[in-house]
Motif scaffolding. Structure first.
Motif, PDB file in Angstrom:
ATOM      1  N   ILE A 108      40.889  -3.483   7.068  1.00  0.00           N
ATOM      2  CA  ILE A 108      41.290  -2.915   5.776  1.00  0.00           C
ATOM      3  C   ILE A 108      40.601  -1.578   5.540  1.00  0.00           C
ATOM      4  CG2 ILE A 108      41.084  -3.243   3.269  1.00  0.00           C
ATOM      5  CD1 ILE A 108      41.582  -6.261   3.847  1.00  0.00           C
ATOM      6  N   ASN A 109      39.307  -1.507   5.817  1.00  0.00           N
ATOM      7  CA  ASN A 109      38.582  -0.250   5.642  1.00  0.00           C
ATOM      8  C   ASN A 109      39.117   0.846   6.554  1.00  0.00           C
ATOM      9  OD1 ASN A 109      36.621  -0.756   3.569  1.00  0.00           O
ATOM     10  ND2 ASN A 109      35.630  -2.150   4.997  1.00  0.00           N
ATOM     11  N   ILE A 110      39.431   0.507   7.795  1.00  0.00           N
ATOM     12  CA  ILE A 110      39.944   1.502   8.735  1.00  0.00           C
ATOM     13  C   ILE A 110      41.337   1.965   8.330  1.00  0.00           C
ATOM     14  CG2 ILE A 110      40.746   1.813  11.108  1.00  0.00           C
ATOM     15  CD1 ILE A 110      38.343   0.097  11.983  1.00  0.00           C
ATOM     16  N   ALA A 149      44.876   6.138   6.363  1.00  0.00           N
ATOM     17  CA  ALA A 149      45.954   6.537   5.456  1.00  0.00           C
ATOM     18  C   ALA A 149      45.525   7.722   4.598  1.00  0.00           C
ATOM     19  CB  ALA A 149      46.364   5.362   4.574  1.00  0.00           C
ATOM     20  N   MET A 150      44.280   7.706   4.158  1.00  0.00           N
ATOM     21  CA  MET A 150      43.799   8.816   3.336  1.00  0.00           C
ATOM     22  C   MET A 150      43.651  10.097   4.151  1.00  0.00           C
ATOM     23  SD  MET A 150      41.051   6.873   0.928  1.00  0.00           S
ATOM     24  CE  MET A 150      40.482   8.402   0.245  1.00  0.00           C
ATOM     25  N   ILE A 151      43.200   9.990   5.369  1.00  0.00           N
ATOM     26  CA  ILE A 151      43.056  11.176   6.216  1.00  0.00           C
ATOM     27  C   ILE A 151      44.426  11.741   6.566  1.00  0.00           C
ATOM     28  CG2 ILE A 151      42.365  11.946   8.522  1.00  0.00           C
ATOM     29  CD1 ILE A 151      39.934  10.066   8.223  1.00  0.00           C
ATOM     30  N   LEU A 152      45.368  10.878   6.917  1.00  0.00           N
ATOM     31  CA  LEU A 152      46.711  11.351   7.262  1.00  0.00           C
ATOM     32  C   LEU A 152      47.422  11.989   6.076  1.00  0.00           C
ATOM     33  CD1 LEU A 152      47.969   8.514   9.616  1.00  0.00           C
ATOM     34  CD2 LEU A 152      47.411  10.868  10.225  1.00  0.00           C
ATOM     35  N   SER A 153      47.180  11.486   4.876  1.00  0.00           N
ATOM     36  CA  SER A 153      47.838  12.051   3.703  1.00  0.00           C
ATOM     37  C   SER A 153      47.080  13.239   3.121  1.00  0.00           C
ATOM     38  CB  SER A 153      48.019  10.983   2.629  1.00  0.00           C
ATOM     39  OG  SER A 153      46.758  10.571   2.135  1.00  0.00           O
TER      40      SER A 153
END
Length: 123
Positions: free
Chosen positions: A74-76, A81-85
């Motif tokens: 879940i953490n990964i 997702a945050m880095i990609l967005s």
């Protein structure tokens, strides 16, 4: 109630209290030496406890392994997702992990209702 269940509830309560304190310290931007360990407890314990609450029918050690692995995943996934967005922020990540954990824990009534043994009258 068996003493093992009582100890498990105390440990879970301690993890929740420490994690909540860490999340509050991080979101309020309060600098203290305890902030980092408490946030780490929140990031590991929050998702792990949420997943463990869904795994009632398996052995305690298996539940520990599955819940710990799920917390890492879940953490990964949240971080990726945050880095990609392009929205990476430690505070946003903390909130996102908290929201995912709450959503998983909210599934508990659905899982317990669907895993209930059916009687002859229910069919």
């Amino acid at each position: 109630m068996r003493s093992g269940h009582r100890l498990t509830r105390w440990v879970a309560g301690g993890v929740i209290a420490a994690g909540t304190a860490g999340a509050i310290l991080a979101l309020a931007d309060i600098e203290t030496p305890l902030r980092v360990p408490l946030v780490l407890i929140f990031m590991a314990g929050g998702p792990a406890l949420a997943v463990a609450s869904l795994l009632g029918g398996i052995d305690a050690y298996a539940r520990l392994v599955v819940a710990g692995s799920a917390a890492i995943v879940i953490n990964i996934v949240v971080a990726e997702a945050m880095i990609l967005s392009g929205t990476w922020s430690p505070r946003t990540g903390l909130v996102a992990v908290a929201l995912v954990s709450v959503m998983i824990a909210a599934c508990r009534p659905l899982v317990s209702r669907s895993s209930r043994p059916r009687s002859a009258r229910d069919t």
